[in-house]
Design an enzyme around this catalytic site. Structure first.
Site, PDB file in Angstrom:
ATOM      1  N   MET A   1     -10.553  -0.808   0.762  1.00 55.13           N
ATOM      2  CA  MET A   1     -10.395  -0.309   2.131  1.00 55.13           C
ATOM      3  C   MET A   1      -8.931  -0.409   2.556  1.00 55.13           C
ATOM      4  O   MET A   1      -8.201  -1.285   2.143  1.00 55.13           O
ATOM      5  CB  MET A   1     -11.248  -1.137   3.091  1.00 55.13           C
ATOM      6  CG  MET A   1     -12.716  -0.973   2.865  1.00 55.13           C
ATOM      7  SD  MET A   1     -13.336   0.575   3.518  1.00 55.13           S
ATOM      8  CE  MET A   1     -13.585   0.100   5.235  1.00 55.13           C
ATOM      9  N   CYS A   2      -8.552   0.461   3.399  1.00 53.34           N
ATOM     10  CA  CYS A   2      -7.192   0.487   3.902  1.00 53.34           C
ATOM     11  C   CYS A   2      -7.112  -0.406   5.134  1.00 53.34           C
ATOM     12  O   CYS A   2      -8.108  -0.930   5.603  1.00 53.34           O
ATOM     13  CB  CYS A   2      -6.817   1.901   4.289  1.00 53.34           C
ATOM     14  SG  CYS A   2      -7.228   3.085   3.004  1.00 53.34           S
ATOM     15  N   GLN A   3      -5.926  -0.534   5.666  1.00 56.03           N
ATOM     16  CA  GLN A   3      -5.780  -1.255   6.921  1.00 56.03           C
ATOM     17  C   GLN A   3      -4.959  -0.428   7.893  1.00 56.03           C
ATOM     18  O   GLN A   3      -4.041   0.301   7.496  1.00 56.03           O
ATOM     19  CB  GLN A   3      -5.113  -2.611   6.685  1.00 56.03           C
ATOM     20  CG  GLN A   3      -5.948  -3.507   5.781  1.00 56.03           C
ATOM     21  CD  GLN A   3      -6.007  -4.958   6.248  1.00 56.03           C
ATOM     22  OE1 GLN A   3      -5.422  -5.338   7.259  1.00 56.03           O
ATOM     23  NE2 GLN A   3      -6.747  -5.760   5.516  1.00 56.03           N
ATOM     24  N   ILE A  75      -1.790   1.079   5.665  1.00 54.22           N
ATOM     25  CA  ILE A  75      -1.545   0.749   4.261  1.00 54.22           C
ATOM     26  C   ILE A  75      -2.794   1.139   3.491  1.00 54.22           C
ATOM     27  O   ILE A  75      -3.913   0.932   3.956  1.00 54.22           O
ATOM     28  CB  ILE A  75      -1.147  -0.731   4.039  1.00 54.22           C
ATOM     29  CG1 ILE A  75      -2.063  -1.687   4.785  1.00 54.22           C
ATOM     30  CG2 ILE A  75       0.309  -0.962   4.444  1.00 54.22           C
ATOM     31  CD1 ILE A  75      -1.688  -3.156   4.601  1.00 54.22           C
ATOM     32  N   ASN A 105      -9.267   4.512   8.277  1.00 59.74           N
ATOM     33  CA  ASN A 105      -9.725   3.486   7.344  1.00 59.74           C
ATOM     34  C   ASN A 105     -11.213   3.714   7.156  1.00 59.74           C
ATOM     35  O   ASN A 105     -11.970   3.770   8.132  1.00 59.74           O
ATOM     36  CB  ASN A 105      -9.409   2.108   7.949  1.00 59.74           C
ATOM     37  CG  ASN A 105     -10.332   0.996   7.486  1.00 59.74           C
ATOM     38  OD1 ASN A 105     -11.476   1.207   7.106  1.00 59.74           O
ATOM     39  ND2 ASN A 105      -9.833  -0.215   7.559  1.00 59.74           N
TER      40      ASN A 105
END
Lengths: 251, 251
Positions: A1-3, A75, A105
């Protein structure tokens, strides 16, 4: 997972402190990073397919205090789409003579909307498809830029049609407001007078906001996981769409 | 007047040498700078309302060898529009699922086209208006991205309708080709095997291209004023529209 990381302030504010903590998390989210700053109606977008922990672009952002009222950063840990520049968030489009910035996300499954309008994805991510669809539907709903509450009402109708396809935490801004939608996880903090002291969760770095602010300043920070100790973060609820204007959450 | 720099190459090439010479000219063109790099279909845009001679963003670009096949850079001396980020070139829009990048040198008088389509200026420059109009008319002329010769033919019909309003030196790219239009002043050089040695006009810096290239490399550089001594620059003619693909001018 992204942030995700978003900031909304009533006066141009630098994000060096928060971005430093956020970029630390890039060691686990190394498939690129991006950050967009609004300055008036203009937007600067810095993207890099390298990790924010090593990117010279991220290094510049950490050391150059760009002051902005609206920031969205991301990110990436790739789930859909290769690690390529065109798949790196945030994405930017122009609508009604304003830039719109979007970062996501999550992961959307079987989301292939009809894009017959003026907004087409350049890369191969579910995220950019969702953004193009939101832009297309906003453009259909309003002939010109409406006020923030109207935009929020339209988004509140549109977002569930995407969110039912999976996880859809996102941030969106056109330089007047910051919209944050929580599907699974988002937190926010509102900083205002009297400003206190905060210590980053991820790095041995702290700041006394009282020394870098005036009593009129208001700043809201929205992020996947709280960035600081010593501050009260509010956890957003699944399905909640929140809009921030002038550094505070509005209903 | 502003200055333009474009590069088109058949293999990703860094622009550190040329940008260093170009940025020197920013001392006289101090109302902002911008540079866009294509990497595949993705584009990075670095813009700053500060002069390229002092901007930390320009400093990063000079020291970080981003390799790209298509680059457009601009240093600005404001004629229309305040010194604000949204008035800083290059401008970017998406059309047919590709990013398009545009930068302009010159001044357009009484140019207020009808913009009824999906492309609206965010800032207040004649340049962004011209770009939005070109995008609108390209979108009307073709339902999807045509081949480069067709795009060149359409542009050749559209450009004189803008150019009659004043000075319209510009560069345009969608990541496959670089179009350069000369209204008053543009020069280009095609670098290919056998590569020689070149010395910057503006700075005591030289490079032996043979040491940083392979025999198959081809690079075209287009710029307002020649950047180097020791190379043969071709002066473009007023009204000439040139397209560069894979590092060479094509007819």
């Amino acid at each position: 997972m992204c942030q995700l990381l978003g900031m909304n302030a009533n006066t141009p504010t630098d994000l060096v402190f928060s971005f430093t903590g956020f970029a630390r998390r890039a060691e686990e989210h190394k498939d690129g990073f991006g950050i967009a700053f609004f300055e008036g109606a203009g937007a600067r977008l810095f993207v890099d397919a390298q990790s924010a922990s090593v990117s010279p672009v991220a290094q510049m952002v950490r050391s150059y205090p760009i002051r902005s009222g609206h920031v969205i950063a991301h990110i990436r840990k790739a789930t859909q789409g290769e690690v390529r520049l065109e798949n790196t968030h945030p994405f930017v489009r122009e609508l009604w003579g304003r830039y719109w910035v979007f970062a996501h996300n999550g992961n959307l499954v079987d989301f292939h909307p009809v894009l017959h309008g003026a907004f087409r994805p350049v890369g191969a991510t579910d995220s950019e498809r969702a953004f193009c669809w939101l832009m297309q539907e906003l453009a259909k709903a309003h002939a010109r830029m409406p006020a923030v509450p109207e935009l929020t009402a339209t988004l509140a109708e549109l977002v569930p049609r995407v969110a039912r396809h999976g996880t859809f935490n996102f941030m969106l801004s056109q330089g007047d407001a910051l919209w944050a939608h929580c599907s699974t996880k988002l937190h926010y903090v509102e900083r205002r007078h009297p400003f206190g002291h905060a210590r980053l969760q991820d790095e041995d770095m702290s700041v006394d906001f009282a020394t870098v602010t005036t009593p009129d300043d208001r700043v809201a920070v929205v992020v996947t996981e709280p960035l600081t100790q010593d501050e009260r973060w509010t956890s957003m609820q699944p399905g909640e769409l929140k809009v921030f204007v002038d550094g505070r959450a509005v209903d």
